[in-house]
Design a protein around this motif. Structure first.
Motif, PDB file in Angstrom:
ATOM      1  N   GLY A 222      -4.450  -3.969  -8.476  1.00 23.55           N
ATOM      2  CA  GLY A 222      -3.253  -4.561  -9.291  1.00 23.55           C
ATOM      3  C   GLY A 222      -2.002  -3.168  -9.952  1.00 23.55           C
ATOM      4  O   GLY A 222      -1.731  -3.638  -9.600  1.00 23.55           O
ATOM      5  N   ARG A 223      -2.989  -2.010 -10.133  1.00 24.03           N
ATOM      6  CA  ARG A 223      -2.840  -0.687 -10.942  1.00 24.03           C
ATOM      7  C   ARG A 223      -1.437  -0.143  -9.699  1.00 24.03           C
ATOM      8  O   ARG A 223      -2.478   0.023  -7.970  1.00 24.03           O
ATOM      9  CB  ARG A 223      -3.835   0.278 -11.260  1.00 24.03           C
ATOM     10  CG  ARG A 223      -4.729  -0.426 -11.947  1.00 24.03           C
ATOM     11  CD  ARG A 223      -5.358   0.311 -13.087  1.00 24.03           C
ATOM     12  NE  ARG A 223      -5.830  -0.634 -14.271  1.00 24.03           N
ATOM     13  CZ  ARG A 223      -7.115   0.132 -14.345  1.00 24.03           C
ATOM     14  NH1 ARG A 223      -6.915   1.671 -14.676  1.00 24.03           N
ATOM     15  NH2 ARG A 223      -7.745  -0.837 -15.788  1.00 24.03           N
ATOM     16  N   LYS A 224      -0.642   0.583  -9.929  1.00 22.11           N
ATOM     17  CA  LYS A 224       0.060   1.678  -8.684  1.00 22.11           C
ATOM     18  C   LYS A 224       0.372   2.817  -9.192  1.00 22.11           C
ATOM     19  O   LYS A 224      -0.148   2.694 -10.320  1.00 22.11           O
ATOM     20  CB  LYS A 224       1.447   0.243  -8.727  1.00 22.11           C
ATOM     21  CG  LYS A 224       1.162  -0.614  -7.918  1.00 22.11           C
ATOM     22  CD  LYS A 224       1.599  -1.219  -6.701  1.00 22.11           C
ATOM     23  CE  LYS A 224       1.033  -2.535  -6.339  1.00 22.11           C
ATOM     24  NZ  LYS A 224       0.940  -3.006  -5.396  1.00 22.11           N
ATOM     25  N   ASN A 225       0.706   3.397  -8.283  1.00 24.30           N
ATOM     26  CA  ASN A 225       0.847   4.667  -8.962  1.00 24.30           C
ATOM     27  C   ASN A 225       2.386   4.959  -8.835  1.00 24.30           C
ATOM     28  O   ASN A 225       2.783   4.846  -7.795  1.00 24.30           O
ATOM     29  CB  ASN A 225      -0.208   6.383  -7.925  1.00 24.30           C
ATOM     30  CG  ASN A 225      -1.801   6.050  -8.625  1.00 24.30           C
ATOM     31  OD1 ASN A 225      -1.688   5.179  -9.174  1.00 24.30           O
ATOM     32  ND2 ASN A 225      -2.503   6.215  -7.279  1.00 24.30           N
ATOM     33  N   LYS A 254       1.665  12.456 -11.498  1.00 20.90           N
ATOM     34  CA  LYS A 254       1.214  11.123 -11.181  1.00 20.90           C
ATOM     35  C   LYS A 254       0.828  10.353 -12.583  1.00 20.90           C
ATOM     36  O   LYS A 254      -0.278  10.656 -13.264  1.00 20.90           O
ATOM     37  CB  LYS A 254       0.390  11.720 -10.064  1.00 20.90           C
ATOM     38  CG  LYS A 254      -0.136   9.786  -9.306  1.00 20.90           C
ATOM     39  CD  LYS A 254      -1.004  10.339  -8.269  1.00 20.90           C
ATOM     40  CE  LYS A 254      -0.576  10.910  -6.939  1.00 20.90           C
ATOM     41  NZ  LYS A 254      -1.335  10.841  -5.913  1.00 20.90           N
ATOM     42  N   LEU A 255       1.853   8.996 -12.288  1.00 21.39           N
ATOM     43  CA  LEU A 255       1.462   7.771 -13.294  1.00 21.39           C
ATOM     44  C   LEU A 255       0.512   7.068 -12.797  1.00 21.39           C
ATOM     45  O   LEU A 255       0.549   6.748 -11.061  1.00 21.39           O
ATOM     46  CB  LEU A 255       2.545   7.555 -13.986  1.00 21.39           C
ATOM     47  CG  LEU A 255       3.366   8.628 -14.490  1.00 21.39           C
ATOM     48  CD1 LEU A 255       4.900   7.654 -15.027  1.00 21.39           C
ATOM     49  CD2 LEU A 255       2.860   9.712 -15.400  1.00 21.39           C
ATOM     50  N   GLN A 256      -0.306   6.350 -12.731  1.00 19.61           N
ATOM     51  CA  GLN A 256      -1.173   4.870 -12.857  1.00 19.61           C
ATOM     52  C   GLN A 256      -0.618   4.445 -13.814  1.00 19.61           C
ATOM     53  O   GLN A 256      -0.471   4.598 -14.855  1.00 19.61           O
ATOM     54  CB  GLN A 256      -2.997   5.647 -12.789  1.00 19.61           C
ATOM     55  CG  GLN A 256      -2.959   4.034 -12.518  1.00 19.61           C
ATOM     56  CD  GLN A 256      -4.635   3.688 -12.194  1.00 19.61           C
ATOM     57  OE1 GLN A 256      -5.320   3.346 -13.304  1.00 19.61           O
ATOM     58  NE2 GLN A 256      -5.328   4.473 -10.921  1.00 19.61           N
ATOM     59  N   GLU A 280       8.687   7.909  -6.242  1.00 18.18           N
ATOM     60  CA  GLU A 280       7.989   7.338  -5.128  1.00 18.18           C
ATOM     61  C   GLU A 280       6.739   6.272  -5.910  1.00 18.18           C
ATOM     62  O   GLU A 280       5.806   6.912  -6.581  1.00 18.18           O
ATOM     63  CB  GLU A 280       7.539   8.320  -4.194  1.00 18.18           C
ATOM     64  CG  GLU A 280       6.474   7.221  -3.127  1.00 18.18           C
ATOM     65  CD  GLU A 280       6.150   8.246  -1.973  1.00 18.18           C
ATOM     66  OE1 GLU A 280       5.492   7.149  -0.993  1.00 18.18           O
ATOM     67  OE2 GLU A 280       6.434   9.173  -1.731  1.00 18.18           O
ATOM     68  N   LEU A 281       7.059   5.234  -5.566  1.00 13.85           N
ATOM     69  CA  LEU A 281       5.988   4.601  -5.958  1.00 13.85           C
ATOM     70  C   LEU A 281       4.994   3.736  -5.124  1.00 13.85           C
ATOM     71  O   LEU A 281       5.471   3.322  -3.506  1.00 13.85           O
ATOM     72  CB  LEU A 281       6.854   2.875  -6.298  1.00 13.85           C
ATOM     73  CG  LEU A 281       5.984   1.693  -6.525  1.00 13.85           C
ATOM     74  CD1 LEU A 281       4.933   2.109  -8.071  1.00 13.85           C
ATOM     75  CD2 LEU A 281       6.775   0.029  -7.300  1.00 13.85           C
TER      76      LEU A 281
END
Length: 298
Positions: A222-225, A254-256, A280-281
Motif C-alpha cells: 500500500g505505502r509508496k515512496n 525521501k518521503l513514505q 519520483e513516485l
C-alpha cells in the motif's frame, strides 16, 4: 516439482527455531529466504540439506526426501566459511570434489573455469588462510557449485565481497538459474534480493510473516515512496497529512506516504517553491517492507 517444505517445525528443547514453515520452490527459480539474525534461516537451510532432522513436517526435492542417494544434486554455501585454512585452493577443491564423486580431471577443468571467471587463477596454489575474506568467499562458492548441483543453497553469499565481485557472483548465480538450477538464498542486502528473486519469504522467530511473489508483496503493502531533489528546504513536507516518514538526503528528501493519492498533495506543495530536479513516485522498497514487517532496522 522442485523443493517443497510442508509444515516444517524444528525445536531445540523448549525453543522453537522453525514454526510450521511451508514453501514451494519450482525448479529453475531463485527464491529469497529473509529474516533478522536468529529468525530461523540457517536452521531451515540445514533441514533442507539433511544436516538437521525436522521435529515435524516434511522436506522433499523432486518428490523424494533428501538422502545420501540424492545429496549430490545439492550444493550448499554456509554463512560461516567451512574451508580448511591450511590447505591450498587446489588441494581443497580436489578433496571436496572427490567427496562429490567427481574425477580429478573433471574437478581441475571446472576449477580452472571458475577461477578464470572470478579473476582468481593466481590463487590456485595459495593456502586458504592467506586469502582475503572476499577471495575465500569465492573459493567457498566454487566448492558449492563445482559438481553442478540441481539445487543450490546460498546463505549470505555476498558476504565479504566488494561491489565488483558482488556483480561477478550475481552474474554466476543468474547463469546457474538460467541453466536450470533451483536456488534458495538469504541476504541482508535487500537490493540483491529485489534484483534476483521473484518469490520470497520473510521469517520472524521461525515463522513466515510475509510470503509470495515480490511484485504482489510490494503492491499489497500500500505505502509508496516519493523522492524529491530540489534547491530549497523540504522539511515542511513532513507535516502534510498522509506523509508517514521524512528522510533528509544530500540533494533533497525521501518521503513514505500512506497511499498514492497523497503524491498529488505533495506535488502541489512543492511545484511553486523553486527549481525541482527530480520528483519520483516509487513502489516501496523491500527494505521498507522488511523493516515494517520484521521490526528490524538493517
Amino acid at each position: 516439482m522442485g523443493l517443497m517444505l510442508d509444515g516444517v517445525t524444528k525445536t531445540f528443547g523448549e525453543n522453537m527455531a522453525v514454526k510450521r514453515l511451508s514453501l514451494e520452490i519450482p525448479e529453475g527459480e531463485i527464491f529469497g529466504l529473509l529474516g533478522a539474525n536468529g529468525a530461523g534461516k540457517t536452521t531451515t537451510f540445514r533441514i533442507i540439506i539433511g544436516l538437521l532432522d525436522a521435529t515435524a513436517g516434511e522436506v522433499s526435492w523432486n518428490g523424494s526426501r533428501v538422502e545420501s542417494k540424492n545429496s549430490d544434486e545439492i550444493g550448499y554455501l554456509p554463512e560461516e566459511r567451512g574451508l580448511y585454512p591450511k590447505l591450498k585452493v587446489k588441494e581443497q577443491i580436489i578433496y571436496l570434489g572427490r567427496l562429490r564423486g567427481m574425477k580429478k580431471e573433471h574437478i581441475l577443468t571446472e576449477l580452472d573455469m571458475w577461477l578464470d571467471r572470478f579473476h582468481a587463477t593466481q590463487y590456485l596454489n595459495t593456502k586458504v588462510e592467506e586469502l582475503s575474506k572476499g577471495n575465500q568467499q569465492k573459493i567457498q562458492f566454487i566448492s558449492a557449485v563445482l559438481h553442478k548441483p540441481k539445487l543450490l543453497i546460498l546463505d549470505e553469499p555476498f558476504s565479504g565481497l566488494d561491489p565488483v565481485n558482488v556483480e561477478l557472483l550475481k552474474k554466476a548465480v543468474l547463469d546457474l538459474k538460467n541453466d536450470g538450477t533451483s536456488i534458495v538464498f538469504s541476504s541482508h542486502r535487500m537490493e540483491h534480493v529485489e534484483e534476483l528473486c521473484e518469490h520470497l519469504c520473510i521469517l520472524q522467530h521461525g515463522a513466515p510473516i510475509v510470503q509470495g511473489e515480490l511484485k504482489e508483496i510490494k503492491r499489497s503493502f500500500g505505502r509508496k515512496n516519493i523522492t524529491i531533489f530540489a534547491d530549497f528546504n523540504l522539511e515542511y513536507l513532513k507535516d502534510i497529512p498522509g506523509v508517514l516518514s521524512f528522510k533528509k538526503m544530500t540533494e533533497g528528501c525521501k518521503l513514505q506516504i500512506s497511499e498514492e493519492g497523497v503524491s498529488q498533495t505533495v506535488f502541489d506543495a512543492v511545484k511553486d517553491r523553486g527549481f525541482i530536479r527530480k520528483f519520483e513516485l516509487e513502489e516501496p522498497s523491500l527494505h521498507d517492507i522488511f523493516v515494517e514487517k520484521a521490526g528490524s532496522s538493517l
